[in-house]
Design a protein around this motif. Structure first.
Motif, PDB file in Angstrom:
ATOM      1  N   GLU A   1      32.925  41.204  38.254  1.00 40.96           N
ATOM      2  CA  GLU A   1      32.008  40.522  37.346  1.00 40.96           C
ATOM      3  C   GLU A   1      32.527  39.153  36.914  1.00 40.96           C
ATOM      4  O   GLU A   1      31.855  38.435  36.176  1.00 40.96           O
ATOM      5  CB  GLU A   1      31.776  41.382  36.105  1.00 40.96           C
ATOM      6  CG  GLU A   1      31.098  42.713  36.384  1.00 40.96           C
ATOM      7  CD  GLU A   1      30.896  43.526  35.123  1.00 40.96           C
ATOM      8  OE1 GLU A   1      31.131  42.989  34.013  1.00 40.96           O
ATOM      9  OE2 GLU A   1      30.512  44.703  35.234  1.00 40.96           O
ATOM     10  N   LEU A   2      33.716  38.765  37.387  1.00 36.23           N
ATOM     11  CA  LEU A   2      34.307  37.503  36.972  1.00 36.23           C
ATOM     12  C   LEU A   2      33.721  36.343  37.767  1.00 36.23           C
ATOM     13  O   LEU A   2      33.303  36.489  38.910  1.00 36.23           O
ATOM     14  CB  LEU A   2      35.827  37.540  37.164  1.00 36.23           C
ATOM     15  CG  LEU A   2      36.586  38.560  36.328  1.00 36.23           C
ATOM     16  CD1 LEU A   2      38.043  38.605  36.759  1.00 36.23           C
ATOM     17  CD2 LEU A   2      36.482  38.226  34.841  1.00 36.23           C
ATOM     18  N   ASP A   3      33.728  35.167  37.142  1.00 38.87           N
ATOM     19  CA  ASP A   3      33.315  33.945  37.815  1.00 38.87           C
ATOM     20  C   ASP A   3      34.397  33.558  38.811  1.00 38.87           C
ATOM     21  O   ASP A   3      35.577  33.489  38.463  1.00 38.87           O
ATOM     22  CB  ASP A   3      33.123  32.842  36.768  1.00 38.87           C
ATOM     23  CG  ASP A   3      32.550  31.566  37.348  1.00 38.87           C
ATOM     24  OD1 ASP A   3      32.467  31.452  38.592  1.00 38.87           O
ATOM     25  OD2 ASP A   3      32.196  30.671  36.563  1.00 38.87           O
ATOM     26  N   ALA A   4      34.009  33.287  40.045  1.00 36.69           N
ATOM     27  CA  ALA A   4      34.984  32.930  41.079  1.00 36.69           C
ATOM     28  C   ALA A   4      35.311  31.440  41.088  1.00 36.69           C
ATOM     29  O   ALA A   4      36.031  30.973  41.967  1.00 36.69           O
ATOM     30  CB  ALA A   4      34.471  33.358  42.454  1.00 36.69           C
ATOM     31  N   ALA A   5      34.809  30.687  40.105  1.00 37.39           N
ATOM     32  CA  ALA A   5      35.024  29.240  40.093  1.00 37.39           C
ATOM     33  C   ALA A   5      36.435  28.864  39.663  1.00 37.39           C
ATOM     34  O   ALA A   5      36.885  27.744  39.920  1.00 37.39           O
ATOM     35  CB  ALA A   5      34.010  28.572  39.172  1.00 37.39           C
ATOM     36  N   ALA A   6      37.149  29.756  38.996  1.00 34.85           N
ATOM     37  CA  ALA A   6      38.493  29.452  38.501  1.00 34.85           C
ATOM     38  C   ALA A   6      39.460  30.552  38.909  1.00 34.85           C
ATOM     39  O   ALA A   6      39.067  31.716  39.024  1.00 34.85           O
ATOM     40  CB  ALA A   6      38.473  29.315  36.980  1.00 34.85           C
TER      41      ALA A   6
ATOM     42  N   VAL B   1      37.896  38.823  45.476  1.00 39.88           N
ATOM     43  CA  VAL B   1      38.566  37.808  46.285  1.00 39.88           C
ATOM     44  C   VAL B   1      37.758  37.512  47.546  1.00 39.88           C
ATOM     45  O   VAL B   1      37.561  36.346  47.919  1.00 39.88           O
ATOM     46  CB  VAL B   1      39.998  38.251  46.650  1.00 39.88           C
ATOM     47  CG1 VAL B   1      40.645  37.257  47.614  1.00 39.88           C
ATOM     48  CG2 VAL B   1      40.856  38.377  45.397  1.00 39.88           C
ATOM     49  N   GLU B   2      37.269  38.538  48.198  1.00 39.29           N
ATOM     50  CA  GLU B   2      36.493  38.332  49.422  1.00 39.29           C
ATOM     51  C   GLU B   2      35.250  37.477  49.188  1.00 39.29           C
ATOM     52  O   GLU B   2      34.790  36.769  50.080  1.00 39.29           O
ATOM     53  CB  GLU B   2      36.093  39.684  50.022  1.00 39.29           C
ATOM     54  CG  GLU B   2      37.253  40.436  50.652  1.00 39.29           C
ATOM     55  CD  GLU B   2      36.853  41.798  51.172  1.00 39.29           C
ATOM     56  OE1 GLU B   2      35.844  42.352  50.671  1.00 39.29           O
ATOM     57  OE2 GLU B   2      37.537  42.310  52.077  1.00 39.29           O
TER      58      GLU B   2
ATOM     59  N   ALA C   1      42.947  34.980  43.294  1.00 38.20           N
ATOM     60  CA  ALA C   1      43.659  35.913  42.416  1.00 38.20           C
ATOM     61  C   ALA C   1      45.153  35.675  42.508  1.00 38.20           C
ATOM     62  O   ALA C   1      45.715  35.614  43.606  1.00 38.20           O
ATOM     63  CB  ALA C   1      43.339  37.353  42.809  1.00 38.20           C
ATOM     64  N   VAL C   2      45.786  35.535  41.354  1.00 42.60           N
ATOM     65  CA  VAL C   2      47.241  35.450  41.269  1.00 42.60           C
ATOM     66  C   VAL C   2      47.716  36.733  40.603  1.00 42.60           C
ATOM     67  O   VAL C   2      47.451  36.960  39.424  1.00 42.60           O
ATOM     68  CB  VAL C   2      47.691  34.219  40.459  1.00 42.60           C
ATOM     69  CG1 VAL C   2      49.217  34.177  40.353  1.00 42.60           C
ATOM     70  CG2 VAL C   2      47.159  32.942  41.096  1.00 42.60           C
ATOM     71  N   VAL C   3      48.386  37.584  41.351  1.00 39.66           N
ATOM     72  CA  VAL C   3      48.810  38.889  40.858  1.00 39.66           C
ATOM     73  C   VAL C   3      50.333  38.917  40.816  1.00 39.66           C
ATOM     74  O   VAL C   3      51.002  38.872  41.857  1.00 39.66           O
ATOM     75  CB  VAL C   3      48.292  40.021  41.765  1.00 39.66           C
ATOM     76  CG1 VAL C   3      48.745  41.377  41.237  1.00 39.66           C
ATOM     77  CG2 VAL C   3      46.767  39.968  41.858  1.00 39.66           C
ATOM     78  N   ALA C   4      50.891  38.949  39.601  1.00 42.78           N
ATOM     79  CA  ALA C   4      52.331  39.079  39.426  1.00 42.78           C
ATOM     80  C   ALA C   4      52.648  40.553  39.231  1.00 42.78           C
ATOM     81  O   ALA C   4      52.193  41.171  38.269  1.00 42.78           O
ATOM     82  CB  ALA C   4      52.799  38.260  38.221  1.00 42.78           C
TER      83      ALA C   4
ATOM     84  N   GLY D   1      38.633  37.109  53.207  1.00 35.74           N
ATOM     85  CA  GLY D   1      37.246  36.687  53.159  1.00 35.74           C
ATOM     86  C   GLY D   1      37.166  35.218  52.797  1.00 35.74           C
ATOM     87  O   GLY D   1      37.827  34.380  53.404  1.00 35.74           O
ATOM     88  N   ALA D   2      36.385  34.898  51.756  1.00 37.76           N
ATOM     89  CA  ALA D   2      36.231  33.512  51.324  1.00 37.76           C
ATOM     90  C   ALA D   2      37.258  33.109  50.280  1.00 37.76           C
ATOM     91  O   ALA D   2      37.242  31.959  49.820  1.00 37.76           O
ATOM     92  CB  ALA D   2      34.823  33.305  50.766  1.00 37.76           C
ATOM     93  N   GLY D   3      38.138  34.032  49.885  1.00 34.29           N
ATOM     94  CA  GLY D   3      39.076  33.756  48.803  1.00 34.29           C
ATOM     95  C   GLY D   3      40.526  33.849  49.219  1.00 34.29           C
ATOM     96  O   GLY D   3      40.867  33.932  50.401  1.00 34.29           O
ATOM     97  N   VAL D   4      41.397  33.837  48.218  1.00 34.24           N
ATOM     98  CA  VAL D   4      42.846  33.856  48.441  1.00 34.24           C
ATOM     99  C   VAL D   4      43.491  34.837  47.468  1.00 34.24           C
ATOM    100  O   VAL D   4      43.177  34.836  46.271  1.00 34.24           O
ATOM    101  CB  VAL D   4      43.465  32.453  48.230  1.00 34.24           C
ATOM    102  CG1 VAL D   4      44.969  32.493  48.450  1.00 34.24           C
ATOM    103  CG2 VAL D   4      42.826  31.428  49.155  1.00 34.24           C
ATOM    104  N   LEU D   5      44.378  35.655  47.994  1.00 25.28           N
ATOM    105  CA  LEU D   5      45.180  36.567  47.181  1.00 25.28           C
ATOM    106  C   LEU D   5      46.608  36.060  47.163  1.00 25.28           C
ATOM    107  O   LEU D   5      47.244  35.918  48.211  1.00 25.28           O
ATOM    108  CB  LEU D   5      45.137  37.982  47.763  1.00 25.28           C
ATOM    109  CG  LEU D   5      46.004  39.042  47.093  1.00 25.28           C
ATOM    110  CD1 LEU D   5      45.590  39.255  45.642  1.00 25.28           C
ATOM    111  CD2 LEU D   5      45.957  40.347  47.873  1.00 25.28           C
ATOM    112  N   VAL D   6      47.123  35.748  45.975  1.00 31.62           N
ATOM    113  CA  VAL D   6      48.485  35.251  45.793  1.00 31.62           C
ATOM    114  C   VAL D   6      49.283  36.314  45.049  1.00 31.62           C
ATOM    115  O   VAL D   6      48.842  36.804  44.008  1.00 31.62           O
ATOM    116  CB  VAL D   6      48.505  33.933  44.987  1.00 31.62           C
ATOM    117  CG1 VAL D   6      49.941  33.435  44.814  1.00 31.62           C
ATOM    118  CG2 VAL D   6      47.651  32.873  45.665  1.00 31.62           C
TER     119      VAL D   6
END
Length: 214
Positions: free
Chosen positions: A65-70, A98-99, A104-107, A183-188
């Motif tokens: 449900e989060l905005d993917a703009a940030a 993410v897709e 997403a930045v996951v520590a 997908g269209a995003g990045v997982l860090v």
């Protein structure tokens, strides 16, 4: 403040304990969240970004449900540590977001706090660092960073080599920050969220490293 920090559009932090907003302000400060003032909390990092006038916000909504703009950060969130993400789980929700274009930045939680062998269905093998390292080996280096950063404490986890990951920073010769397209995003992924905790943020170059990652 470096220009590349000024131009950050937004950083969102997902609160780690879902009931935190339902508690009194005093109780929130005792949680291991971005509200937390306890050593294992991350309130100091949140306050630092606010002090630098970066647009930062907390959210309790599911990832989908989060905005993917940030970019969105998750700090030491054990719910994301799933060997195989079942339907409806937090890890599956993260992967879907993410897709669809999210960053997403996951520590990851320190190994003693939670076993985290996979995130969003991807293997994330970690190895414990040596209890003590010579100062040069404590330094994180890589294309993510403008120069070497001395990350403390000793004993931080690092990643073992794994296929499909692009290493952004290493510490002691082992991956510490890595990313992959999804997908269209990045997982860090960051190997150990300890560096962002209240207890350690003002030690070594940990705060500078956090801003590098922002």
């Amino acid at each position: 403040m470096p220009t590349r920090v000024r131009i950050v559009a937004a950083v969102g932090f997902l609160v780690l304990v879902g009931v935190a907003l339902l508690r009194s302000d005093g109780e929130r400060t005792l949680t291991a969240t971005t509200f937390g003032a306890v050593p294992r909390g991350f309130g100091a990092l949140y306050a630092l970004l606010e002090e630098l006038d970066l647009p930062v916000a907390r959210s309790l909504r599911p990832a989908v449900e989060l905005d993917a703009a940030a970019p969105v950060w998750w700090l030491a969130a054990p719910a994301l540590c799933d060997a195989v993400a079942p339907a409806g789980s937090a890890a599956a929700s993260l992967r879907q977001w993410v897709e669809s274009g999210g960053v997403a930045v996951v520590a990851l939680p320190p190994p003693e706090a939670a076993v985290c062998s996979a995130v969003a269905g991807f293997a994330t093998p970690r190895t414990a660092a040596e209890p003590t390292l010579p100062a040069p080996q404590r330094r994180a280096e890589g294309r993510l960073l403008p120069g070497p950063r001395d990350l403390v404490p000793d004993g931080l986890a690092a990643f073992a080599a794994a296929d499909g990951w692009n290493v952004l920073a290493q510490r002691g010769g082992r991956p510490f920050v890595q990313e992959r397209r999804l997908g269209a995003g990045v997982l860090v992924l960051v190997a150990d969220a300890t560096v962002f905790s209240n207890r350690w943020l003002d030690r070594g170059d940990n705060a500078l490293f956090a801003l590098d990652l922002v």
